[in-house]
Design a protein around this motif. Sequence first.
Motif, PDB file in Angstrom:
ATOM      1  N   GLU A  97      -0.483   4.138   2.981  1.00 18.73           N
ATOM      2  CA  GLU A  97      -0.288   2.700   2.848  1.00 18.73           C
ATOM      3  C   GLU A  97      -0.425   2.012   4.197  1.00 18.73           C
ATOM      4  OE1 GLU A  97       3.581   0.368   1.849  1.00 18.73           O
ATOM      5  OE2 GLU A  97       2.775   1.255   0.027  1.00 18.73           O
ATOM      6  N   ASN A  98      -0.857   0.758   4.153  1.00 14.33           N
ATOM      7  CA  ASN A  98      -1.009  -0.017   5.367  1.00 14.33           C
ATOM      8  C   ASN A  98       0.377  -0.376   5.890  1.00 14.33           C
ATOM      9  OD1 ASN A  98      -1.892  -1.624   7.408  1.00 14.33           O
ATOM     10  ND2 ASN A  98      -2.897  -3.149   6.112  1.00 14.33           N
ATOM     11  N   LYS A 101       1.634  -4.123   5.573  1.00 15.70           N
ATOM     12  CA  LYS A 101       2.144  -4.576   4.274  1.00 15.70           C
ATOM     13  C   LYS A 101       3.632  -4.282   4.126  1.00 15.70           C
ATOM     14  CE  LYS A 101      -1.690  -4.440   1.042  1.00 15.70           C
ATOM     15  NZ  LYS A 101      -2.213  -3.756  -0.129  1.00 15.70           N
TER      16      LYS A 101
END
Length: 106
Positions: A97-98, A101
């Motif tokens: 996941e980024n 974010k």
Amino acid sequence: MWKNHLIIAYRNLRKNKVFSIINIAGLAIAMAAGLLILKYVTFELSYDDFRKPSVYRVVDYAYRMDIHWWVLLLPLLLVFLVAFFTVTLQTVKTALENPVKSLRSE
């Protein structure tokens, strides 16, 4: 040294009142449950301490079934595998996941 630890503990109690109450209540409940379990186990293990040696506890039942070792090992392995794959999948998901974010949502 103990004086410093007590001062830090007192400051944390005043700073985080709700969390401190929850933690202390959880500790008290866990200790009470542990003492009850300990008392129960000691009572069960002392069943022949105060009786005559001629009195025996009934251990063998009429409808006794033999359980193989793999019957007990199978659920343990199943729980271990489910936990392992859940943690692995969540770790991979979080790693891919980024990070921007997740920082925005916090």
